[in-house]
Write an enzyme that holds these catalytic residues in place. Structure first.
Site, short mmCIF file in Angstrom:
data_model
loop_
_atom_site.label_atom_id
_atom_site.label_comp_id
_atom_site.label_asym_id
_atom_site.label_seq_id
_atom_site.Cartn_x
_atom_site.Cartn_y
_atom_site.Cartn_z
N TYR A 281 20.70 8.78 1.42
CA TYR A 281 22.15 9.00 1.47
C TYR A 281 22.51 9.76 0.20
CZ TYR A 281 27.11 7.62 2.10
OH TYR A 281 28.48 7.61 2.26
N ARG B 186 0.83 -1.20 0.00
CA ARG B 186 0.00 0.00 0.00
C ARG B 186 0.87 1.26 0.00
NH1 ARG B 186 -3.71 2.08 5.00
NH2 ARG B 186 -4.72 3.80 3.93
N ASP C 200 34.93 9.91 6.24
CA ASP C 200 35.40 10.73 5.12
C ASP C 200 36.86 10.41 4.79
OD1 ASP C 200 32.98 12.14 4.84
OD2 ASP C 200 33.55 13.50 6.45
N LYS D 293 23.41 8.53 7.33
CA LYS D 293 24.41 7.48 7.59
C LYS D 293 23.85 6.43 8.54
CE LYS D 293 28.46 8.84 5.67
NZ LYS D 293 29.50 8.04 5.04
N ARG E 37 6.56 7.91 11.76
CA ARG E 37 5.43 7.24 12.41
C ARG E 37 5.62 5.73 12.57
NH1 ARG E 37 3.46 8.64 7.18
NH2 ARG E 37 2.86 6.81 5.93
N GLU F 112 31.86 12.58 10.86
CA GLU F 112 31.36 12.78 9.50
C GLU F 112 31.23 14.26 9.21
OE1 GLU F 112 30.08 11.63 5.79
OE2 GLU F 112 30.58 10.23 7.40
N ALA G 210 46.29 16.46 -2.62
CA ALA G 210 46.97 16.16 -1.36
C ALA G 210 46.29 16.88 -0.20
CB ALA G 210 48.45 16.56 -1.44
N ASN H 197 31.45 4.03 -3.42
CA ASN H 197 30.44 4.40 -2.43
C ASN H 197 30.85 3.91 -1.05
OD1 ASN H 197 28.05 4.77 -0.92
ND2 ASN H 197 26.77 4.45 -2.73
#
Length: 617
Positions: free
Chosen positions: A143, A88, A309, A214, A122, A285, A345, A502
């Site tokens: 994400y 639904r 990261d 995340k 909910r 993060e 760098a 990823n």
């Protein structure tokens, strides 16, 4: 005075292997009740439980549960199955994603996020069931890339608080504030200061959207119980002029703190977190580059934490390069012989360089039985920044980059441009962490022709910068054709390019493995074990097509394997201390590889409705 002798790592590993063979396997440990399938004890009933997303099942509450929880008459009489509820919702999602758009500037992806977020508000179990069953599609909503837009518009999208907010105005109060969170157990925290979100710059308090996204993947991919995750924002101001003047902005409208004052606030937050939840795993993060490295070095040997990261991105890239070796029919142990040119760098580039050095050292140690060779590692790496090739002649240079600086020679001198370096070196792998879209120009790509240690082997391009990669698949294909392996840190623009670098492949398994091992810290060896495990996940059929990362739809299975590899490494390094009283360190040491995988599976939460039992407090 009592003298102590430190046992060498290889001796510790030998002792652990002997323990496994001497003691019988801990069957009772791996056959414990699966996480999430125990009856749930609740202390609320009636409308209170319908308004609580942690416990609400909506129309799926059984007749007996409706009686026990005083829900009879508060729901329509027809009891629906979870499958009917999902069907639904999905019909509504397809129909409403256009109607839910907030004007022409609102994308379909953002409309989907709004609809999914309302479900999250909910009914968390149903939300994560839908996310897990449609992970390839919906991970791009919760994400990257959609979460970037969510963060940019978070103040306007905000409807219901999710997570905890600490600010510079809370100095001296954080130790008491952590007890405002209702969950007695927290297993995973993602903390951000919003200063460096996805290449989008300083988003201030709005960066919490990334922490929430995340943790959604920690729940879906790693099976962390959603009642035991916590997004945390540490708001120390913003230097974003637009946000400073925005009357609807929800964060502190003052300039960012910096220096010692900033570090003192982070110190207070970390102490408060680990005082209340000493076994929690914390992922950093979205901290801007120079701060990210500083904080990682400050905390990683003190707390159970890592920075996705820096360490996660590096690990996924390393896994991809190891995958290119498999695609070329070479053993991954050949990694130290790969010629790698790195463009960029900055903080993420430095993290990658460190990971390359440690991975090369790991394989060299395994092959020689002794220590790795620093000169061998440096001979295989060329680093180019905005000023050109970095050599020992460079006066101002980051100490962590110095070990990779080349000796200026007759053919390549200090400051040589990227095309010149690539043409001279003919690298096996060209990696971009420059943050400069279009850096891999036609001249650079032409210089890459004929690259590779083995005749006829395809060079690999990793265009990692987000959201603007160094080149697109189409640009590389126009020059190199099929004679390449291409991966990007952004969403692929061509259907033929299936290699997206990823972080979702790795960070859920690192966090879960560290949690289940009870490791004192998240070591370099654990991170490298995770990367090597991921490198082995692509099928031979995929590798034959130049695809070095598996389908994202397999992320739950991949996370199980990565987490098991992390647990195994923690045991071998003798840093595993056990998990939540269920698994003591000695019991973990007795598990063989298959039992470790089973142990991981048995402690992953699954989004299924649990039976509920009411109990007075």
């Amino acid at each position: 005075m009592i003298r102590t002798t430190k046992i060498p790592n290889h001796t510790t590993a030998l002792i652990n292997r002997l323990r496994r063979h001497h003691f019988p396997p801990a069957r009772s440990l791996i056959l414990t009740t699966t996480e999430g399938r125990r009856p749930t004890i609740v202390h609320k009933r009636s409308l209170d439980i319908l308004h609580d997303p942690w416990f609400n099942k909506g129309t799926a509450f059984s007749v007996t549960e409706r009686d026990r929880l005083n829900l009879r008459g508060l729901l329509p009489p027809n009891v629906m199955s979870p499958g009917q509820q999902i069907d639904r919702f999905m019909v509504d999602l397809r129909r409403l994603q256009v109607q839910a758009r907030d004007g022409e500037s609102d994308t379909n992806a953002l409309a989907k996020w709004r609809i999914l977020n309302r479900l999250h508000d909910r009914n968390e179990t149903m939300y994560y069931r839908i996310l897990l069953d449609n992970i390839a599609e919906h991970s791009a909503i919760v994400y990257t890339p959609t979460v970037g837009r969510v963060c940019q518009n978070y103040s306007g999208l905000f409807r219901r608080p999710r997570g905890m907010f600490f600010s510079a105005a809370d100095r001296g109060e954080m130790m008491s504030m952590v007890y405002n969170w209702p969950a007695e157990q927290v297993h995973m925290i993602v903390v951000t200061d919003g200063s460096g979100i996805m290449g989008l710059g300083d988003l201030g308090v709005q960066g919490i959207g990334m922490a929430i996204g995340k943790l959604d993947l920690y729940v879906a991919a790693a099976g962390i119980n959603p009642q035991r995750v916590l997004p945390v924002m540490i708001d120390v101001g913003t230097n974003n002029e637009k946000l400073l003047g925005d009357p609807w902005y929800l964060g502190l409208q003052e300039r960012r703190l910096d220096g010692d004052e900033y570090v003192e606030i982070l110190d207070e937050l970390m102490e408060a977190i680990f005082t209340r939840w000493p076994n929690v795993i914390v992922q950093f993060e979205g901290f801007r580059g120079e701060l990210a490295h500083k904080l990682l070095h400050r905390y990683r040997n003190v707390y159970r934490m890592f920075n996705d990261d820096i360490q996660g991105t590096a690990g996924v890239a390393i896994a991809g390069i190891l995958g290119t070796l498999r695609a070329r029919k070479r053993p991954i142990s050949d990694f130290p012989n790969q010629k790698i040119v790195v463009a960029g760098a900055g903080s993420v580039g430095i993290g990658f360089l460190n990971a390359v050095g440690k991975t090369m050292d790991r394989f060299l140690v395994q092959s020689t039985g002794g220590s790795g060779c620093e000169s061998k590692i440096r001979d295989q790496i060329w680093v180019v920044d905005a000023r050109g090739l970095i050599t020992e002649e460079r006066r101002e240079i980051d100490p962590e980059v110095r070990r990779f600086a080349r000796i200026s020679g007759n053919r390549l001198k200090e400051g040589a441009d990227l095309a010149e370096v690539v043409g001279e070196v003919k690298p096996d792998v060209l990696v971009g962490f420059s943050g400069s879209g279009g850096l891999f120009t036609k001249d650079v790509l032409n210089a890459l022709k004929g690259s590779g240690s083995d005749p006829g082997r395809r060079p690999a391009i990793f265009a990692m910068s987000y959201p603007n990669p160094e080149c697109t698949f189409e640009e590389a294909f126009a020059v190199l054709g099929d004679n390449m392996i291409f991966a990007t840190g952004s969403s692929p623009t061509a259907k033929r390019c299936c290699n997206q670098v990823n972080n979702m492949y790795l960070f859920p398994g690192i966090g879960l493995g560290a949690l289940l091992s009870g490791s004192k810290m998240i070591s370099d060896g654990m991170l490298q074990a995770a990367a090597e495990c991921l490198a082995g996940c692509a099928s031979e059929e995929e590798l034959g097509k130049g695809i070095v990362y598996p389908e994202i739809s397999r992320v739950r299975e991949i996370t199980e394997k990565v987490a098991a590899a992390v647990v195994k490494e923690a045991i071998e390094e003798d840093v595993a201390e056990g998990y939540r009283g269920r698994a003591k360190a000695r019991e973990l040491q007795r598990l063989d590889d298959d039992e470790i995988v089973e142990y991981v599976k048995n402690n992953m939460w699954s989004p299924e409705y649990a039976k509920m039992v009411f109990k007075y407090q």
